[in-house]
Write an enzyme that holds these catalytic residues in place. Structure first.
Site: not given
Ligand code: FAD
Length: 279
Positions: A6, A8, A208
């Site tokens: 895939s 991005e 980054f």
């Molecule tokens: P989460 O899974 O919510 O985790 C974030 C943090 O919070 C982690 O430290 C985790 O341990 C902690 N956490 C998670 N759930 C809980 C909970 N219920 N209670 C307490 N702590 C918790 N960013 C963008 O803005 N736009 C994009 O399009 C984008 N695309 C991405 C694509 C990929 C494949 C990846 C790997 C990252 C991407 N990011 C993007 C970056 C991403 O948004 C950041 O890394 C962000 O800081 C975390 O997102 P997450 O969805 O992993 O968050």
């Protein structure tokens, strides 16, 4: 090869950028990607650009997976975006928390604070309409207090209904294999696809990597520093490092590769050529 490929994209800000992106997608089509994903700025900061890119991909008949980050948005806003995508025939979403603006705390920023909450919300509102991809961090998320906590938080996303995960990029294959093994020990068996970042520009990559917590191994950093302004040298060395990484990952059982293209085709096609993945 039975592995999923895939790619991005990020939404271009200018017409010229859009044309370049379209050309890159045309060139990358030889990889027959399972889907093309499009990033989305937290709080809707790239919303129009993401829509324009998604609309174009859908018009081309390309399987499209918009990213959707929840931080800074209300449930209603998220619901409206998902309705739009559903009406376009989209069946796949990359569900994320998004990155917080620097200095901001949680709470006042929106109604869904973590990606597991977004995944639950999508499952409640749209049942199984969307295949949901979530982010995984083989070198752990930079804000996670510990590796164990981060794994537990990853588990929450899977239990909320994620189908597949895409990893943050990394250059250390062992980190990926350990992460997958830890997930299996926790009973998590969804495919975890390595996210692959080509190396083309050392300064940008170092910036980054510092921000997202991805480690550039010391020997790679040192070699890249040694090339100075020699961009050709950086690209050739980067292609060696990344294609060897991909080869190890695929041989070691990774179910596919997700390429962070930065809207450029050449570095990806060089890597995939070396892996004999080009058609
Ligand atoms: P989460 O899974 O919510 O985790 C974030 C943090 O919070 C982690 O430290 C985790 O341990 C902690 N956490 C998670 N759930 C809980 C909970 N219920 N209670 C307490 N702590 C918790 N960013 C963008 O803005 N736009 C994009 O399009 C984008 N695309 C991405 C694509 C990929 C494949 C990846 C790997 C990252 C991407 N990011 C993007 C970056 C991403 O948004 C950041 O890394 C962000 O800081 C975390 O997102 P997450 O969805 O992993 O968050």
């Amino acid at each position: 090869m039975n592995k999923s490929i895939s790619i991005e994209l990020f939404p271009p800000k200018t017409d010229k950028g859009m044309e370049k992106m379209k050309a890159a997608v045309g060139e990358l089509s030889q990889l027959k990607p399972e889907y093309v994903s499009v990033t989305y700025g937290a709080g809707g900061s790239t919303q129009e650009g993401t829509y324009a890119t998604v609309d174009w991909l859908v018009e081309q008949g390309i399987e499209t997976a918009p990213h959707l980050s929840c931080i800074g948005s209300s449930r209603e806003e998220i619901h409206d975006i998902l309705e739009r995508y559903k009406a376009q025939g989209i069946h796949r979403i990359v569900a994320l928390r998004g990155d917080l603006p620097s200095g901001a705390g949680l709470g006042s920023l929106g109604e869904l604070n973590y990606a597991n909450e977004l995944v639950s919300f999508i499952r409640e509102a749209f049942a199984d309409h969307f295949q949901l991809e979530v982010a995984a961090y083989p070198e752990y998320h930079p804000q996670a207090p510990s590796s164990d906590t981060d794994l537990i938080n990853f588990k929450r996303k899977v239990e909320a209904g994620a189908n597949t995960a895409i990893t943050q990029y990394f250059y250390n294959a062992d980190a990926y294999f350990h992460f997958v093994e830890n997930c299996e020990q926790m009973g998590l068996t969804i495919p975890i696809i390595p996210g692959i970042m080509p190396i083309t520009n050392y300064t940008q990559l170092a910036r980054f990597s510092d921000a997202c917590g991805a480690e550039i191994p010391r020997w790679v950093r040192k070699r890249l520093e040694g090339f100075g302004d020699d961009l050709e040298g950086i690209r050739a060395f980067g292609a060696d490092v990344v294609s060897e990484l991909c080869e190890r990952l695929l041989k070691g059982g990774a179910p596919g590769l997700h390429f962070y293209t930065m809207n450029q085709s050449a570095p990806i096609l060089e890597i995939t050529r070396r892996l004999s993945l080009n058609n």
